[in-house]
Design a protein around this motif. Structure first.
Motif, PDB file in Angstrom:
ATOM      1  N   CYS A   1      81.096  12.055  39.008  1.00  0.00           N
ATOM      2  CA  CYS A   1      80.170  12.976  38.391  1.00  0.00           C
ATOM      3  C   CYS A   1      80.750  13.423  37.065  1.00  0.00           C
ATOM      4  O   CYS A   1      81.944  13.650  36.943  1.00  0.00           O
TER       5      CYS A   1
ATOM      6  N   LEU B   1      80.367  16.141  33.743  1.00  0.00           N
ATOM      7  CA  LEU B   1      79.861  17.481  33.435  1.00  0.00           C
ATOM      8  C   LEU B   1      79.490  17.533  31.961  1.00  0.00           C
ATOM      9  O   LEU B   1      80.289  17.196  31.094  1.00  0.00           O
TER      10      LEU B   1
ATOM     11  N   LEU C   1      78.987  25.346  40.761  1.00  0.00           N
ATOM     12  CA  LEU C   1      79.347  23.983  40.377  1.00  0.00           C
ATOM     13  C   LEU C   1      79.925  23.243  41.570  1.00  0.00           C
ATOM     14  O   LEU C   1      79.607  22.096  41.831  1.00  0.00           O
TER      15      LEU C   1
ATOM     16  N   SER D   1      77.145  22.309  43.858  1.00  0.00           N
ATOM     17  CA  SER D   1      76.329  21.214  43.347  1.00  0.00           C
ATOM     18  C   SER D   1      77.020  19.890  43.593  1.00  0.00           C
ATOM     19  O   SER D   1      76.394  18.907  43.961  1.00  0.00           O
ATOM     20  N   LEU D   2      78.329  19.887  43.365  1.00  0.00           N
ATOM     21  CA  LEU D   2      79.050  18.635  43.495  1.00  0.00           C
ATOM     22  C   LEU D   2      79.212  18.271  44.971  1.00  0.00           C
ATOM     23  O   LEU D   2      79.041  17.132  45.362  1.00  0.00           O
TER      24      LEU D   2
ATOM     25  N   LEU E   1      76.117  16.527  35.987  1.00  0.00           N
ATOM     26  CA  LEU E   1      75.972  17.967  36.173  1.00  0.00           C
ATOM     27  C   LEU E   1      75.830  18.554  34.783  1.00  0.00           C
ATOM     28  O   LEU E   1      76.622  18.243  33.903  1.00  0.00           O
TER      29      LEU E   1
ATOM     30  N   ASP F   1      71.754  19.511  38.487  1.00  0.00           N
ATOM     31  CA  ASP F   1      72.368  18.253  38.916  1.00  0.00           C
ATOM     32  C   ASP F   1      71.284  17.249  39.249  1.00  0.00           C
ATOM     33  O   ASP F   1      70.135  17.612  39.461  1.00  0.00           O
TER      34      ASP F   1
END
Lengths: 151, 930
Positions: free
Chosen positions: B301, B303, B328, B331-332, B353, B370
């Motif tokens: 992912c 950012l 965060l 979300s991950l 993200l 996301d």
């Protein structure tokens, strides 16, 4: 009316020929220097705003609300009593600040039935002193004057 | 990029910064743990247990990603106990509290001296022993038989705790002298101190020697608050002093008063700015977080961070740290799928993200978005019912939005495994509590399979927004810059053609449409107006909010100013059109206009667009105006340059322009900009007068930026596009226009630049007629086409031009005719389509503007492409839109080439190339392919 309890400590001030008192515990501060700025709204309750160290406070025209005085003419020096309210802080414009008076709780009387002022629900009661009558204000109710009551 | 030594150093510095912040934050959390433990001593209290749990959880999380293993391990054990307590599996007795406090102390010393070797095993065992003792014998029984011993014990314990309290009180007094949690670093060169830590290798949050800090010191926030208050008092006193000096006519004091005035204002400004910090300070620690989480969770992912320069008050920024980290992480952990999973559902293996901060409507908004799996509505609902957060009967009646937002309820977590990243059902609950504590709101929206988006809105309070200050009837108002599209300045003669009344609603012609007009005076109550007369229209601010677009007529536009927004009191807030108050630099109060309220006050119906009106449109194009820069030339004449041909106007120090090789060169955005003089000797003239500035108007010709030196700018305003052409005048002048009955020369900067540059080209023996242009724009690889004038008889081709701005229509026509094309002119997409749809009209190429009334360039292209007869006709867009999105859209609707206004050579070459290599190929043409 009140059971014997702690005496009231009241900050007293004049608006026109009336003398009022507010419990000193409800008062944040008093200010004699602030400059009143006009506001672009038309509410009887609001005299303007003052800039109090960067915080902008609404000033209530208490005299006008109680029907005892026309709005202050320009050049007249007002003082401000800043009280805490539910929505923050509000300043009340007064003509002259007086002393802090200690009133025994039992001396606070109900308003006589023939006492007639607009918005008199903000007056908790009165105290008869030698120098004259002192009207004791309920600070919370006063601060809410002019607010449209949420239903 | 991290290979370069510089990047490494920077990384270290950032790490040190993050580390120091983590230490102070964690210590604050542990202090809370202490407090709450002591509170629990007085009796069970769910809120305190929750606070305890959150505090330890935060410490654990941060320690995990900073790789402080022992802290993380101990905190994890600690947290486990609290989890049991939270779910009433264990009762916390005072013996337990003793243990907890001791463990907390160990944690604290681990944090305070990160380098020291402290064995955490005894603490862990102590915790385990206590836990075992609680759970082995049935809690109830045990607590009953313990009651007695507890009672006898209680006095002794209370004594002990009082002793401890005393001890910690003295300690905390002692810690005040050391850097601690609630402090703000003010620094002239912030990196200096951090670099000191970095080079040390082992950053230490509580440096024992204070002599290494030359350029920055740490100041407790309380001191800063005090300064803000004092500065406010000083401003008041200053005002009194100034009034006194003024009224008493104390001449000798005027100078002193002015000085005090300046200093006070400057002081207030710098104190206020000391509190503001960029969000990047916070955002910068997240890339590291994401990287580590990626590794830990086996995800991929990246950012993307936007808006790092948005400034927030320090207190708000600090309060945001925890919630953003949690969001965060969530979300991950829950959002972004594993790479294989992503590929299998047709997504890019690498998730994205996005973290954005921006100002909107006087608030600061932060969005975390996301592109992961999204929130599974059914599973959320099921969990919520299982955990008793939602009554089963309620479930079917809940909206999707309500369901998704259930994730903010305390104790909610859908993760199957309790990991050390997230999943104990603490994150989102903390997020909401913390954000609401600073008066913000948080909201999630999500689409299953597509991703989720978290909106955080932070309050007006303390936010600084760039605003325009306008004046009306002695009141000053602030209009948030975000709501302003442009300013129009109108003379009474301008008004005649532009003011219109439609359905009792005043409107003004603007950009080919009708814009509702609101006179600000009419929004003010009668008692507040300085005059009972109708407000004259002079300055109009074009406002756009979410649903309204209108012109707001104001008396005067003052300066743009960054204002600190204060909440408006309840009383004033009732009026609806005041959104806040701001104290301006001069101590005066400005009212922040809420545009929604103004629109309602003016009884504007919801009009999404300025209404295009067929009958008005024709009028508009006749009377249309264009913005122009009005300058004074060396010979005293006034001249105008169309604003649209200029990229920017730079105000420069004349000494920065240097003569070299017969040219004037100026450094400009790290490059060299050639500057040309409209009348020779302007630069010398400016220098002779010792002026400290002149202007350089930058425009582009043949993909090269050129600056035009201008000594004096008189105005920037709209001028008529009715130009009387006059071919015989000066090479730079293409005609004249009337501005307020004064004849003004309209400059053709392209023609002028051409003549100047051609002189040089010729000296370089590059004759224009034989320029070979590679067709690199359209097809970068293969062919070179001879596009020179002699190779093809260009007059056989007819080009249809759709352009609504008369000025550009004329300019482009001139360009095309110079290249000998046949040109047909139309005023907008509608007219062009009317012409094209008639089969008897023959057109070889369509050249179209994009933004036009009636039918825009995209729609026109779509119509053309959906007509079989016209499918192969080349379409070239000529526009000032240069965004990638617009160009992609253009390609999608079948536009063959995209030309930015207004580069003559590129345009002609593009048209020639399209005509020769384009899909539609006339019978006889000459083409060389090499």
């Amino acid at each position: 009316m009140n059971k014997p309890s702690k005496p009231h400590e009241l900050m007293t001030f004049e608006i026109a020929e009336y003398v009022f008192g507010i419990d000193i515990n409800d008062i944040q501060e008093i200010n004699c220097h602030a400059v009143l700025s006009r506001v672009p709204v038309d509410y009887d309750a609001v005299a303007g705003v003052i800039n109090l160290r960067g915080e902008v406070l609404t000033v209530l025209a208490l005299g006008r609300l109680l029907g005892i005085k026309s709005p202050p003419t320009s050049g007249e020096r007002a003082s401000y009593v800043v009280v805490k309210s539910t929505g923050g802080r509000v300043a009340i414009a007064v003509d002259k600040l007086k002393d802090v008076e200690t009133i025994p709780a039992k001396e606070l009387q109900n308003l006589p039935a023939n006492f007639q002022l607009p918005n008199q629900h903000v007056v908790r009661g009165l105290v008869q002193r030698q120098s004259g009558i002192l009207l004791v204000l309920d600070s919370l109710r006063t601060a809410e004057l002019g607010l449209v009551q949420a239903v | 990029m991290s290979d370069t030594p510089n990047a490494c150093v920077k990384q270290d510095e950032e790490d040190a910064e993050i580390f120091a912040e983590f230490i102070t934050e964690s210590l604050a959390n542990l202090a809370l743990v202490d407090q709450n433990l002591l509170l629990l001593e007085h009796g069970p209290n769910q809120e305190s247990v929750n606070e305890l749990f959150r505090g330890v959880h935060s410490v654990k999380g941060s320690a995990g990603f900073l790789k402080m293993d022992s802290v993380q391990k101990l905190a994890h054990e600690f947290e486990t106990i609290f989890d049991h307590v939270r779910h009433n599996r264990i009762q916390l007795n005072s013996e337990g509290i003793d243990v907890m406090l001791r463990v907390n102390d160990v944690l604290r010393s681990l944090l305070e001296t990160p380098t020291a070797k402290i064995d955490i095993q005894p603490s862990i065992q102590e915790l385990k022993r206590w836990e075992l003792a609680q759970s082995s014998s049935g809690t109830l029984e045990r607590s009953e038989c313990e009651t007695q011993s507890l009672e006898t014990d209680v006095n002794a314990r209370v004594d002990m705790i009082i002793n401890e309290l005393e001890l910690s009180a003295t300690q905390s007094v002692a810690t005040l002298s050391r850097p601690h949690n609630s402090e703000l670093e003010i620094s002239a060169a912030p990196k200096t101190e951090i670099a000191g830590h970095g080079s040390n290798g082992t950053p230490n949050a509580s440096p024992k020697s204070g002599n290494a800090h030359d350029t920055s010191i740490r100041v407790p926030v309380a001191v800063l608050e005090e300064l803000v208050t004092l500065a406010g008092e000083l401003v008041l006193s200053r005002n009194q002093l100034l009034r006194m000096i003024d009224s008493a006519k104390l001449k000798g004091f005027v100078g002193i008063g002015a000085r005090i005035d300046q200093v006070t204002t400057a002081m207030q400004d710098s104190i206020m700015s000391a509190r503001m910090q960029q969000v990047s300070l916070l955002f910068n620690r997240f890339p590291r977080l994401i990287r580590d989480l990626n590794q830990k969770l086996g995800k991929r992912c990246r950012l993307l961070i936007e808006g790092g320069d948005v400034e927030l008050d320090k207190t708000i920024l600090e309060a945001l740290a925890d919630p953003l980290t949690h969001l965060l992480r969530n979300s991950l952990d829950h959002g972004i799928e594993l790479p294989e999973k992503r590929v299998s559902v047709g997504k890019n293996a690498e998730g994205t993200l996005q973290l954005k901060a921006f100002h909107e409507g006087g608030k600061v908004r932060i969005i975390i978005e996301d592109d992961g799996a999204g929130v599974n509505r059914d599973r959320v609902l099921q969990k919520a019912v299982e955990r008793g957060l939602v009554h089963p009967d309620m479930a079917p009646r809940m909206s999707d939005r309500e369901i998704v937002n259930l994730i903010f309820k305390p104790g909610f977590s859908t993760a199957e495994v309790v990991s050390d990243v997230s999943g104990r059902g603490v994150g989102m609950d903390v997020v909401r509590t913390n954000i609401e504590r600073i008066g913000g709101t948080v909201d999630v929206e999500s689409e299953l399979g597509k991703g989720a988006r978290v909106h955080i809105t932070l309050p007006l309070t303390l936010a600084i927004i760039p605003s325009w200050i306008v004046q009306q009837d002695d009141f000053r108002f602030a209009i948030p810059e975000a709501a302003v599209i442009e300013f129009i300045s109108l003379t009474p003669s301008d008004l005649k053609g532009r003011l219109e009344c439609v359905n009792d609603c005043e409107t003004i012609r603007w950009r080919g449409g009708l814009l509702p007009l609101v006179r600000l005076r009419e929004c003010l109550p009668g008692r507040c107006r300085t005059s009972s007369r109708r407000q004259k229209i002079n300055k109009v601010v074009v406002i756009e909010t979410g649903i309204f677009q209108f012109g707001l007529a104001v008396e005067q536009v003052c300066d743009p100013e960054h204002v600190v927004v204060k909440p408006v009191g309840e009383h004033l807030g009732q009026c609806g059109y005041l959104e806040g108050v701001a104290v301006l630099g001069d101590g005066n109060v400005a009212f922040i206009l809420g545009m929604q309220g103004v629109a309602e006050k003016a009884k504007l119906g919801v009009k999404v667009e300025p209404v295009p009106d067929e009958t008005v449109k024709i009028d508009v194009s006749r009377n249309e105006s264009q913005a122009a820069v009005i300058i004074r030339r060396a010979n005293g004449n006034t001249a105008a340059i169309p604003r649209m041909v200029l990229q920017r106007i730079e105000r420069v120090d004349p000494d920065r322009i240097q003569k070299s090789n017969g040219m004037l060169i100026m450094p400009y955005r790290d490059q060299q900009l050639q500057v040309i003089e409209l009348d020779s000797g302007i630069l010398n003239h400016v220098r002779e007068q010792h002026r400290d500035h002149c202007y350089v108007a930058v425009f582009t010709i043949r993909e090269t930026e050129i600056g035009l030196l201008v000594s004096e700018i008189l105005d920037i305003r709209d001028i008529s596009t009715t130009v009387s052409m006059n071919e015989t005048v000066h090479r730079a002048v293409c005609g004249t226009v009337l501005i307020d009955d004064v004849v003004v020369e309209l400059l053709d900067v392209y023609a002028f630049a051409d003549t100047v540059l051609n002189k040089r080209l010729k000296s370089n023996q590059l004759a224009e007629s034989s320029t070979r242009v590679s067709s690199s724009v359209a097809q970068p690889d293969v062919q070179t086409v001879d596009l020179s004038d002699s190779a093809v008889d260009w007059s056989r081709f007819t080009v249809l031009l759709a352009e609504d701005t008369p000025f550009f229509r004329n300019q482009v026509r001139k360009f095309l005719e110079l290249s000998r094309f046949q040109v047909l002119l139309t005023d907008d997409g509608g007219q062009a389509w009317e012409f094209l749809s008639n089969p008897s009209n023959k057109v070889d190429l369509l050249l179209t503007d994009i933004e036009m009334p009636v039918l825009d360039g995209f729609e026109l292209a779509l119509k053309v492409r959906s007509t079989p007869r016209l499918q192969d006709m080349p379409i070239v867009a000529i526009t000032s839109l240069h965004t990638g999105a617009a160009q992609r859209r253009g390609r999608d609707v079948g536009i063959d080439d995209w030309q930015i206004k207004l580069d003559r050579d590129n345009l002609t070459n593009s048209i020639r190339r399209q005509l020769i290599t384009g899909k539609r190929q006339p019978m006889n043409y000459v083409m060389e392919t090499t």
